[in-house]
Write a protein that holds these residues in place. Structure first.
Motif, PDB file in Angstrom:
ATOM      1  N   PRO A  19       1.962  27.563  12.377  1.00 56.90           N
ATOM      2  CA  PRO A  19       3.135  26.791  12.798  1.00 56.90           C
ATOM      3  C   PRO A  19       3.946  27.711  13.970  1.00 56.90           C
ATOM      4  CG  PRO A  19       3.782  27.741  10.765  1.00 56.90           C
ATOM      5  CD  PRO A  19       2.240  28.275  10.883  1.00 56.90           C
ATOM      6  N   ASN A  20       3.860  29.048  14.163  1.00 56.31           N
ATOM      7  CA  ASN A  20       4.400  30.006  15.132  1.00 56.31           C
ATOM      8  C   ASN A  20       5.748  29.600  15.382  1.00 56.31           C
ATOM      9  OD1 ASN A  20       4.319  32.184  16.968  1.00 56.31           O
ATOM     10  ND2 ASN A  20       3.402  30.911  18.618  1.00 56.31           N
ATOM     11  N   GLU A  21       6.483  29.745  14.334  1.00 59.19           N
ATOM     12  CA  GLU A  21       7.936  29.480  14.364  1.00 59.19           C
ATOM     13  C   GLU A  21       8.806  30.523  15.139  1.00 59.19           C
ATOM     14  OE1 GLU A  21       7.686  31.039  10.352  1.00 59.19           O
ATOM     15  OE2 GLU A  21       6.230  29.713  11.199  1.00 59.19           O
ATOM     16  N   GLN A  22       9.736  30.103  15.850  1.00 62.43           N
ATOM     17  CA  GLN A  22      10.601  30.779  16.359  1.00 62.43           C
ATOM     18  C   GLN A  22      12.002  30.144  16.516  1.00 62.43           C
ATOM     19  OE1 GLN A  22       9.578  31.487  20.429  1.00 62.43           O
ATOM     20  NE2 GLN A  22      11.635  32.092  21.222  1.00 62.43           N
ATOM     21  N   VAL A  23      13.047  31.179  16.302  1.00 64.37           N
ATOM     22  CA  VAL A  23      14.432  30.810  16.142  1.00 64.37           C
ATOM     23  C   VAL A  23      15.264  31.354  17.395  1.00 64.37           C
ATOM     24  CG1 VAL A  23      16.535  31.024  14.855  1.00 64.37           C
ATOM     25  CG2 VAL A  23      14.516  30.753  13.662  1.00 64.37           C
ATOM     26  N   HIS A  58      25.599  28.626   9.158  1.00 64.82           N
ATOM     27  CA  HIS A  58      24.614  29.913   8.577  1.00 64.82           C
ATOM     28  C   HIS A  58      23.057  29.316   8.863  1.00 64.82           C
ATOM     29  CE1 HIS A  58      28.598  30.803   6.792  1.00 64.82           C
ATOM     30  NE2 HIS A  58      28.039  32.001   6.184  1.00 64.82           N
ATOM     31  N   TYR A  59      22.191  30.234   8.922  1.00 63.99           N
ATOM     32  CA  TYR A  59      20.850  29.827   8.823  1.00 63.99           C
ATOM     33  C   TYR A  59      20.017  31.107   8.419  1.00 63.99           C
ATOM     34  CZ  TYR A  59      19.485  32.664  12.822  1.00 63.99           C
ATOM     35  OH  TYR A  59      19.304  33.893  13.788  1.00 63.99           O
ATOM     36  N   ARG A  60      18.858  30.609   7.957  1.00 62.04           N
ATOM     37  CA  ARG A  60      17.934  31.962   7.335  1.00 62.04           C
ATOM     38  C   ARG A  60      16.384  31.344   7.599  1.00 62.04           C
ATOM     39  NH1 ARG A  60      15.821  30.781   2.056  1.00 62.04           N
ATOM     40  NH2 ARG A  60      15.234  32.948   1.573  1.00 62.04           N
ATOM     41  N   LEU A  61      15.805  32.316   7.600  1.00 55.72           N
ATOM     42  CA  LEU A  61      14.209  32.222   7.726  1.00 55.72           C
ATOM     43  C   LEU A  61      13.752  33.006   6.934  1.00 55.72           C
ATOM     44  CD1 LEU A  61      11.897  30.661   9.318  1.00 55.72           C
ATOM     45  CD2 LEU A  61      11.833  32.409  10.924  1.00 55.72           C
ATOM     46  N   GLY A  62      13.354  32.638   5.545  1.00 56.61           N
ATOM     47  CA  GLY A  62      13.128  33.549   4.494  1.00 56.61           C
ATOM     48  C   GLY A  62      11.653  33.510   4.302  1.00 56.61           C
ATOM     49  N   GLU A  63      11.041  34.436   3.572  1.00 58.67           N
ATOM     50  CA  GLU A  63       9.801  34.883   3.288  1.00 58.67           C
ATOM     51  C   GLU A  63       9.061  33.866   2.432  1.00 58.67           C
ATOM     52  OE1 GLU A  63       9.348  38.992   2.919  1.00 58.67           O
ATOM     53  OE2 GLU A  63      10.273  39.333   4.698  1.00 58.67           O
ATOM     54  N   GLU A  64       9.565  32.987   1.788  1.00 55.54           N
ATOM     55  CA  GLU A  64       8.957  31.990   0.647  1.00 55.54           C
ATOM     56  C   GLU A  64       7.692  31.449   1.184  1.00 55.54           C
ATOM     57  OE1 GLU A  64      10.349  28.578  -2.529  1.00 55.54           O
ATOM     58  OE2 GLU A  64      11.173  28.798  -0.426  1.00 55.54           O
ATOM     59  N   ASN A  65       6.570  31.599   0.556  1.00 53.80           N
ATOM     60  CA  ASN A  65       5.517  30.845   1.357  1.00 53.80           C
ATOM     61  C   ASN A  65       4.956  29.875   0.148  1.00 53.80           C
ATOM     62  OD1 ASN A  65       3.999  32.087  -1.192  1.00 53.80           O
ATOM     63  ND2 ASN A  65       3.560  33.863   0.052  1.00 53.80           N
ATOM     64  N   ASP A  66       4.045  29.148   0.563  1.00 54.04           N
ATOM     65  CA  ASP A  66       3.573  27.897  -0.571  1.00 54.04           C
ATOM     66  C   ASP A  66       2.859  28.401  -1.517  1.00 54.04           C
ATOM     67  OD1 ASP A  66       1.451  29.167   1.100  1.00 54.04           O
ATOM     68  OD2 ASP A  66       0.275  27.317   1.176  1.00 54.04           O
ATOM     69  N   GLU A 122      16.350  27.411   6.554  1.00 55.24           N
ATOM     70  CA  GLU A 122      17.388  26.711   6.024  1.00 55.24           C
ATOM     71  C   GLU A 122      18.513  26.901   6.944  1.00 55.24           C
ATOM     72  OE1 GLU A 122      18.460  26.476   1.702  1.00 55.24           O
ATOM     73  OE2 GLU A 122      17.407  28.455   1.604  1.00 55.24           O
ATOM     74  N   CYS A 123      19.326  25.760   7.292  1.00 59.03           N
ATOM     75  CA  CYS A 123      20.299  25.739   8.152  1.00 59.03           C
ATOM     76  C   CYS A 123      21.496  24.951   7.585  1.00 59.03           C
ATOM     77  CB  CYS A 123      19.887  25.181   9.518  1.00 59.03           C
ATOM     78  SG  CYS A 123      20.825  25.105  10.921  1.00 59.03           S
TER      79      CYS A 123
END
Length: 134
Positions: A19-23, A58-66, A122-123
């Protein structure tokens, strides 16, 4: 209380492999950019999209994976499906989870959740929009 989830992505999703996500954060607007899923939806190879959130608190980009999610160890194991973008409705949003970043002190009215390949976004924001990048 059990969380309730409303699926928000219709006709699009993030690439399930890369997905190569970027915030990016500008003032009180947050942009989450990612590669689109061309395997299930109409998208070109490498095509990207952006979710824009307004009124972010608030927001977070956590390390939870599938793998953790499928084994029942996710933050929201009762979510209807991995890899989707949701609005979460529940009484209390737990900001004590690792990685929350405060943007402003004012509360946001909505809670958004997006499961990506190897992370969970999450946001807490007032609204969102989706746009394809060309």
């Amino acid at each position: 209380m059990t969380s309730r989830f409303t699926k928000l992505n219709d006709g699009w999703n993030a690439d399930p492999n890369v997905p190569n996500e970027q915030v990016d954060l500008l003032d009180r607007e947050l942009a989450l950019s990612f590669n689109l899923n061309r395997f299930r939806f109409a998208a070109l190879k490498g095509e990207r999209a952006t979710l824009r959130f307004s009124g972010v608190s608030h927001y977070r980009l956590g390390e939870e994976n599938d793998h953790a999610w499928y084994e029942g160890f996710g933050r929201y194991p009762e979510a209807p499906g991995w890899g989707e973008f949701y609005e979460v409705r529940e009484d209390i949003v737990e900001l004590d989870a690792d990685g929350w970043i405060a943007v402003r002190d004012l509360p946001a009215s909505r809670h958004f959740l997006f499961y990506l390949r190897d992370s969970t976004f999450e946001c807490l924001a007032n609204d969102w929009t989706f746009e394809r990048l060309t």
